[in-house]
Motif scaffolding. Structure first.
Motif, PDB file in Angstrom:
ATOM      1  N   GLU A 130       0.765  -1.127  -0.138  1.00 55.00           N
ATOM      2  CA  GLU A 130      -0.001  -0.104  -0.028  1.00 55.00           C
ATOM      3  C   GLU A 130       0.849   1.218  -0.073  1.00 55.00           C
ATOM      4  OE1 GLU A 130      -2.624  -0.290   3.419  1.00 55.00           O
ATOM      5  OE2 GLU A 130      -3.887  -1.890   2.611  1.00 55.00           O
ATOM      6  N   GLY A 131       2.050   1.217   0.688  1.00 53.79           N
ATOM      7  CA  GLY A 131       2.817   2.201   0.762  1.00 53.79           C
ATOM      8  C   GLY A 131       3.480   2.549  -0.679  1.00 53.79           C
ATOM      9  N   MET A 132       3.932   1.468  -1.387  1.00 53.47           N
ATOM     10  CA  MET A 132       4.486   1.448  -2.587  1.00 53.47           C
ATOM     11  C   MET A 132       3.595   1.996  -3.665  1.00 53.47           C
ATOM     12  SD  MET A 132       7.014  -1.821  -3.077  1.00 53.47           S
ATOM     13  CE  MET A 132       5.814  -3.016  -3.158  1.00 53.47           C
ATOM     14  N   LEU A 133       2.165   1.742  -3.364  1.00 55.67           N
ATOM     15  CA  LEU A 133       1.357   2.008  -4.425  1.00 55.67           C
ATOM     16  C   LEU A 133       0.816   3.522  -4.281  1.00 55.67           C
ATOM     17  CD1 LEU A 133      -0.780   1.291  -6.619  1.00 55.67           C
ATOM     18  CD2 LEU A 133      -2.637   0.536  -4.662  1.00 55.67           C
ATOM     19  N   ALA A 134       0.843   4.071  -3.176  1.00 53.93           N
ATOM     20  CA  ALA A 134       0.749   5.589  -2.812  1.00 53.93           C
ATOM     21  C   ALA A 134       1.779   6.255  -3.075  1.00 53.93           C
ATOM     22  CB  ALA A 134       0.703   5.733  -1.274  1.00 53.93           C
ATOM     23  N   THR A 135       2.985   5.810  -3.170  1.00 55.65           N
ATOM     24  CA  THR A 135       4.177   6.480  -3.761  1.00 55.65           C
ATOM     25  C   THR A 135       4.347   6.297  -5.439  1.00 55.65           C
ATOM     26  OG1 THR A 135       5.750   5.700  -1.712  1.00 55.65           O
ATOM     27  CG2 THR A 135       6.893   6.398  -4.081  1.00 55.65           C
ATOM     28  N   TYR A 136       4.050   5.375  -5.690  1.00 49.88           N
ATOM     29  CA  TYR A 136       3.836   5.085  -7.179  1.00 49.88           C
ATOM     30  C   TYR A 136       2.771   6.392  -7.974  1.00 49.88           C
ATOM     31  CZ  TYR A 136       2.871   3.174 -12.015  1.00 49.88           C
ATOM     32  OH  TYR A 136       2.589   2.891 -13.394  1.00 49.88           O
ATOM     33  N   ARG A 137       1.713   6.331  -7.219  1.00 45.69           N
ATOM     34  CA  ARG A 137       0.485   7.225  -7.792  1.00 45.69           C
ATOM     35  C   ARG A 137       1.186   8.701  -7.557  1.00 45.69           C
ATOM     36  NH1 ARG A 137      -4.424   4.316  -4.548  1.00 45.69           N
ATOM     37  NH2 ARG A 137      -4.796   2.656  -6.099  1.00 45.69           N
ATOM     38  N   GLN A 138       1.711   9.124  -6.645  1.00 45.94           N
ATOM     39  CA  GLN A 138       2.377  10.387  -6.385  1.00 45.94           C
ATOM     40  C   GLN A 138       3.357  10.761  -7.411  1.00 45.94           C
ATOM     41  OE1 GLN A 138       3.663  10.476  -2.297  1.00 45.94           O
ATOM     42  NE2 GLN A 138       1.730  11.327  -1.568  1.00 45.94           N
ATOM     43  N   PHE A 139       4.293   9.727  -7.843  1.00 41.04           N
ATOM     44  CA  PHE A 139       5.280   9.734  -8.908  1.00 41.04           C
ATOM     45  C   PHE A 139       4.764  10.022 -10.182  1.00 41.04           C
ATOM     46  CE2 PHE A 139       9.720   7.618  -9.601  1.00 41.04           C
ATOM     47  CZ  PHE A 139      10.231   8.687 -10.224  1.00 41.04           C
ATOM     48  N   MET A 140       3.700   9.110 -10.434  1.00 39.23           N
ATOM     49  CA  MET A 140       2.974   9.356 -11.840  1.00 39.23           C
ATOM     50  C   MET A 140       2.527  10.785 -11.775  1.00 39.23           C
ATOM     51  SD  MET A 140       3.963   6.581 -13.595  1.00 39.23           S
ATOM     52  CE  MET A 140       2.574   6.510 -14.806  1.00 39.23           C
ATOM     53  N   HIS A 141       1.917  11.281 -10.784  1.00 40.83           N
ATOM     54  CA  HIS A 141       1.084  12.536 -11.009  1.00 40.83           C
ATOM     55  C   HIS A 141       2.201  13.413 -11.207  1.00 40.83           C
ATOM     56  CE1 HIS A 141      -1.386  15.943 -10.109  1.00 40.83           C
ATOM     57  NE2 HIS A 141      -0.421  16.325  -9.119  1.00 40.83           N
ATOM     58  N   ALA A 142       3.579  13.500 -10.401  1.00 35.26           N
ATOM     59  CA  ALA A 142       4.522  14.408 -10.635  1.00 35.26           C
ATOM     60  C   ALA A 142       5.106  14.291 -12.172  1.00 35.26           C
ATOM     61  CB  ALA A 142       5.643  14.008  -9.424  1.00 35.26           C
ATOM     62  N   LEU A 143       5.137  13.431 -12.678  1.00 28.19           N
ATOM     63  CA  LEU A 143       5.720  13.020 -14.035  1.00 28.19           C
ATOM     64  C   LEU A 143       4.677  13.413 -14.939  1.00 28.19           C
ATOM     65  CD1 LEU A 143       7.049   9.262 -14.136  1.00 28.19           C
ATOM     66  CD2 LEU A 143       8.492  11.537 -13.910  1.00 28.19           C
ATOM     67  N   ASP A 144       3.314  13.291 -14.791  1.00 24.49           N
ATOM     68  CA  ASP A 144       2.240  13.909 -15.637  1.00 24.49           C
ATOM     69  C   ASP A 144       2.190  15.443 -15.502  1.00 24.49           C
ATOM     70  OD1 ASP A 144      -0.189  13.570 -17.210  1.00 24.49           O
ATOM     71  OD2 ASP A 144      -0.966  14.676 -15.311  1.00 24.49           O
ATOM     72  N   VAL A 145       2.272  16.156 -14.385  1.00 26.16           N
ATOM     73  CA  VAL A 145       2.450  17.450 -14.536  1.00 26.16           C
ATOM     74  C   VAL A 145       3.756  18.280 -15.124  1.00 26.16           C
ATOM     75  CG1 VAL A 145       0.961  17.837 -12.559  1.00 26.16           C
ATOM     76  CG2 VAL A 145       3.319  17.636 -11.897  1.00 26.16           C
ATOM     77  N   SER A 146       4.924  17.142 -15.199  1.00 26.95           N
ATOM     78  CA  SER A 146       6.059  17.721 -15.478  1.00 26.95           C
ATOM     79  C   SER A 146       5.993  17.401 -17.384  1.00 26.95           C
ATOM     80  CB  SER A 146       7.187  17.042 -15.125  1.00 26.95           C
ATOM     81  OG  SER A 146       7.126  17.214 -13.782  1.00 26.95           O
ATOM     82  N   GLY A 147       4.838  17.145 -17.881  1.00 26.12           N
ATOM     83  CA  GLY A 147       4.780  16.943 -19.239  1.00 26.12           C
ATOM     84  C   GLY A 147       5.082  15.391 -19.814  1.00 26.12           C
ATOM     85  N   MET A 148       5.506  14.649 -18.828  1.00 32.23           N
ATOM     86  CA  MET A 148       5.756  12.993 -19.155  1.00 32.23           C
ATOM     87  C   MET A 148       4.538  12.251 -19.530  1.00 32.23           C
ATOM     88  SD  MET A 148       9.057  12.530 -17.110  1.00 32.23           S
ATOM     89  CE  MET A 148       9.317  10.815 -17.631  1.00 32.23           C
ATOM     90  N   LYS A 149       4.510  11.508 -20.345  1.00 32.43           N
ATOM     91  CA  LYS A 149       3.202  10.572 -20.540  1.00 32.43           C
ATOM     92  C   LYS A 149       3.621   9.161 -20.849  1.00 32.43           C
ATOM     93  CE  LYS A 149       0.413  14.110 -20.354  1.00 32.43           C
ATOM     94  NZ  LYS A 149      -0.834  14.251 -19.031  1.00 32.43           N
ATOM     95  N   PRO A 150       2.933   8.082 -20.328  1.00 34.33           N
ATOM     96  CA  PRO A 150       3.572   6.796 -20.590  1.00 34.33           C
ATOM     97  C   PRO A 150       2.956   6.485 -21.929  1.00 34.33           C
ATOM     98  CG  PRO A 150       1.826   6.769 -19.010  1.00 34.33           C
ATOM     99  CD  PRO A 150       2.106   8.220 -19.400  1.00 34.33           C
ATOM    100  N   VAL A 151       3.534   5.429 -22.856  1.00 37.85           N
ATOM    101  CA  VAL A 151       3.198   5.022 -24.155  1.00 37.85           C
ATOM    102  C   VAL A 151       2.882   3.521 -23.978  1.00 37.85           C
ATOM    103  CG1 VAL A 151       3.610   4.808 -26.681  1.00 37.85           C
ATOM    104  CG2 VAL A 151       4.345   6.708 -25.329  1.00 37.85           C
ATOM    105  N   ASP A 152       1.682   2.919 -23.853  1.00 41.78           N
ATOM    106  CA  ASP A 152       1.314   1.775 -23.844  1.00 41.78           C
ATOM    107  C   ASP A 152       0.566   1.177 -25.119  1.00 41.78           C
ATOM    108  OD1 ASP A 152       0.621  -0.912 -23.330  1.00 41.78           O
ATOM    109  OD2 ASP A 152      -0.100  -0.342 -21.173  1.00 41.78           O
ATOM    110  N   PRO A 153       1.033   0.994 -26.183  1.00 37.62           N
ATOM    111  CA  PRO A 153       0.303   0.925 -27.446  1.00 37.62           C
ATOM    112  C   PRO A 153       0.039  -0.561 -27.793  1.00 37.62           C
ATOM    113  CG  PRO A 153       2.845   0.325 -27.795  1.00 37.62           C
ATOM    114  CD  PRO A 153       2.388   0.592 -26.414  1.00 37.62           C
ATOM    115  N   LYS A 154      -0.546  -1.234 -27.005  1.00 37.28           N
ATOM    116  CA  LYS A 154      -0.975  -2.549 -27.061  1.00 37.28           C
ATOM    117  C   LYS A 154      -2.331  -2.669 -27.959  1.00 37.28           C
ATOM    118  CE  LYS A 154      -2.314  -7.247 -25.169  1.00 37.28           C
ATOM    119  NZ  LYS A 154      -2.426  -7.783 -23.677  1.00 37.28           N
ATOM    120  N   GLY A 155      -2.594  -3.270 -28.920  1.00 38.77           N
ATOM    121  CA  GLY A 155      -3.578  -3.462 -29.723  1.00 38.77           C
ATOM    122  C   GLY A 155      -3.669  -1.939 -30.739  1.00 38.77           C
TER     123      GLY A 155
END
Length: 205
Positions: A130-155
Motif C-alpha cells: 500500500e505504501g509503494m502504491l501510494a508512492t507510485y501514484r504520487q510519482f506518476m502525478h509528478a511526471l504527468d504535471v511535468s509533461g511526461m506521458k507513458p506509451v502503452d500501445p497494445k492493440g
C-alpha cells in the motif's frame, strides 16, 4: 615699313596685342577693338535646361541613396525579428525539455515500482504494498504535471517513431498485420518528444 612694325601687325592680327601679359598681371586688356585676355575661355552660365538636368540628376542620385538605406533598414529589421523568434523558440524548448535527461534517469525507478507492484498484486492487505502504491501514484502525478506521458500501445498500429519492435509473431485471429500484440516495456514521451520507445512485439500476417 620696318621689320618690327611688320611683326607688330602680325601679332595684332593673330590676337591680343599684349600677348596675354595683362591676364597674367590680373588686369583688363587695353587693346582697342580686341577681346580681353583671360588665359582661358570664359565659363558660360548654365541655361535653364542645363540647370534642370543637373537638378534631376542630383535628385535621382539622392533617391537611389535613400532606397539603398531603406533596403539596409528592412534587412536589419528582418534579421532582428528572426533573432527574436529564434530566442523565443530556444526559451520554449528549454522549458519543455530542460528536464529531459533527468526524466530519462527516473524511468528505471518507475519500472522498478511497477514490477514490485506486479509481484505483490495478490497481497492487497500488505502495508508495504500500500505504501509503494501510494508512492507510485504520487510519482506518476509528478511526471504527468511535468509533461511526461507513458506509451502503452497494445492493440494499436505499430509506429516506428514511438515503438521498438523486438519480436514479430504470427497474427492472432482477428488481429491485423502490423498491430502491436504485446508490450514488454512501456515507452515514454515528454512534450511530444520520445523519451524512450515502447518495446513491443508486432503481428505478422
Amino acid at each position: 615699313m620696318t621689320e618690327n612694325t611688320q611683326n607688330q601687325e602680325v601679332k595684332e592680327e593673330a590676337g591680343c596685342c599684349c600677348q596675354g601679359k595683362c591676364a597674367e598681371e590680373g588686369q583688363a586688356c587695353g587693346c582697342e577693338g580686341k577681346e580681353a585676355c583671360t588665359g582661358e575661355e570664359a565659363k558660360q552660365p548654365e541655361t535653364p535646361e542645363q540647370t534642370i538636368e543637373t537638378l534631376q540628376t542630383a535628385l535621382k542620385l539622392s533617391e537611389a541613396k535613400v532606397m539603398e538605406h531603406y533596403d539596409l533598414y528592412v534587412r536589419a529589421m528582418a534579421e532582428l525579428e528572426n533573432t527574436r523568434r529564434r530566442s523565443s523558440e530556444e526559451v520554449q524548448k528549454a522549458r519543455k525539455f530542460g528536464i529531459e535527461k533527468f526524466a530519462e534517469n527516473l524511468l528505471p525507478v518507475v519500472d522498478s515500482l511497477e514490477k514490485a507492484l506486479e509481484v505483490t498484486k495478490n497481497e492487497e492487505e500488505n502495508p508495504v504494498r500500500e505504501g509503494m502504491l501510494a508512492t507510485y501514484r504520487q510519482f506518476m502525478h509528478a511526471l504527468d504535471v511535468s509533461g511526461m506521458k507513458p506509451v502503452d500501445p497494445k492493440g494499436e498500429a505499430f509506429d516506428p517513431h514511438q515503438h521498438q519492435a523486438i519480436a514479430m509473431v504470427p497474427a492472432p485471429e482477428g488481429v491485423a498485420s502490423g498491430t502491436v500484440v504485446e508490450v514488454f516495456q512501456r515507452g515514454w514521451v515528454i512534450a511530444d518528444r520520445v523519451l524512450r520507445p515502447a518495446m513491443v512485439s508486432v503481428a505478422q500476417g
